[in-house]
Design an enzyme around this catalytic site. Sequence first.
Site, short mmCIF file in Angstrom:
data_model
loop_
_atom_site.label_atom_id
_atom_site.label_comp_id
_atom_site.label_asym_id
_atom_site.label_seq_id
_atom_site.Cartn_x
_atom_site.Cartn_y
_atom_site.Cartn_z
N GLU A 95 0.83 -1.20 0.00
CA GLU A 95 0.00 0.00 0.00
C GLU A 95 0.87 1.25 0.00
OE1 GLU A 95 -1.52 1.56 3.92
OE2 GLU A 95 -1.60 -0.59 4.37
N HIS B 262 -2.36 -10.62 11.32
CA HIS B 262 -1.88 -9.29 10.95
C HIS B 262 -1.72 -8.50 12.24
CE1 HIS B 262 -1.38 -5.33 9.45
NE2 HIS B 262 -2.54 -4.93 9.95
N CYS C 43 -3.37 -3.41 4.26
CA CYS C 43 -2.45 -4.47 4.67
C CYS C 43 -2.81 -5.85 4.11
CB CYS C 43 -2.40 -4.54 6.20
SG CYS C 43 -1.92 -2.98 6.98
#
Length: 508
Positions: free
Chosen positions: A132, A301, A166
Amino acid sequence: MQRLLTPVKRILQLTRAVQETSLTPARLLPVAHQRFSTASAVPLAKTDTWPKDVGILALEVYFPAQYVDQTDLEKYNNVEAGKYTVGLGQTRMGFCSVQEDINSLCLTVVQRLMERIQLPWDSVGRLEVGTETIIDKSKAVKTVLMELFQDSGNTDIEGIDTTNACYGGTASLFNAANWMESSSWDGRYAMVVCGDIAVYPSGNARPTGGAGAVAMLIGPKAPLALERGLRGTHMENVYDFYKPNLASEYPIVDGKLSIQCYLRALDRCYTSYRKKIQNQWKQAGSDRPFTLDDLQYMIFHTPFCKMVQKSLARLMFNDFLSASSDTQTSLYKGLEAFGGLKLEDTYTNKDLDKALLKASQDMFDKKTKASLYLSTHNGNMYTSSLYGCLASLLSHHSAQELAGSRIGAFSYGSGLAASFFSFRVSQDAAPGSPLDKLVSSTSDLPKRLASRKCVSPEEFTEIMNQREQFYHKVNFSPPGDTNSLFPGTWYLERVDEQHRRKYARRPV
């Protein structure tokens, strides 16, 4: 002519290429790094069967050579002691100077992986980048990485960049596996690259930054095989974290909303995953519920480490609500008072949070804590965060401990996109096995983290100011000493008057 060869001839070529020392890349890492795994030749792609055990054959992690200590940052920012180190669970935060950008991070991690496993550059048929960190609205990071393949003449490589906060790395991993299990597969390996530079303006969010990249070689007969048909996904439209200002690296963040979105996505992905695995079991003749006990390890994550502990506790709460009343009483002591609650009504229930954290502590220590080593010492790597957790898990367990286990994984990207999936670890943990080599390749992670330079909060702040100053600037060479980078690191050498970027590599 390479791409016109029949699959059989192509595989024979790759087999010979891996075996012949004359094709070893000229620029290798030091001897100490050559003990890592070398992937075996790819088997022939067949039209009548699926390639078996498609997954991760090898991986490489890169992080910057400097960090700021979070205890020092607490003092510098005049906040209470423990706000970052205890409240967030972070001890150190890696960061990049102006000399490094997303292209250089990905160049570094790809070349390190290819040199370590001594894989011929023409044996890669797909390469996809999840990120990103956007420095060009048109030109993909993947196109920059093609520079590494130039000498081999290999331009027949599918894949491009994938972006959603993400989640891009996970989307790239799924795409690689899908390619390998499709009629498009030509028998070569796939490579997944995920990397980001996570930076925030000065203030409460800045300590949740970080930087890094992970490259993974994907192929059949992998020691970490993706379990087919077992992906639970949830996507929706929400503005919890986004980057609409293209003149700045910094995001707009609604922290409280983002945490709720993360947990809601976790609930829904886990529910979907459980249904799918239970259906598979039922078809195989076993009709029983899936719980966390069926996962030997669980990785997430990791925006910050405390979030992960809360997330594992959340999964326990899902199991608790799905269990019978007798099971709730016998297996989930301390949670009985919360049995009548609905998931959607509990995202801000602090009493429940405390009870869940206490009830799940032992499970967290066994299944997840080891996976947070890199995140604790380097911070949030955005799309590579989940796979940094995977590397940490591998670095803290032996091949024998991991053999035959199931590793659950939860990937989240704001905006939002999320998936819950799993890896099945190979049973073969013998010395020299693919699993043994993969695990061994991560063993130097603590040593590498310890070799970084500690930078004062004052210098860190100055470097962050420099990143603001040079962001989208033209006709300049980045300030700084390239000797401060790890050997073998690619760096931004110059940006010309037309925004064209030139990179160089510090000698190994």
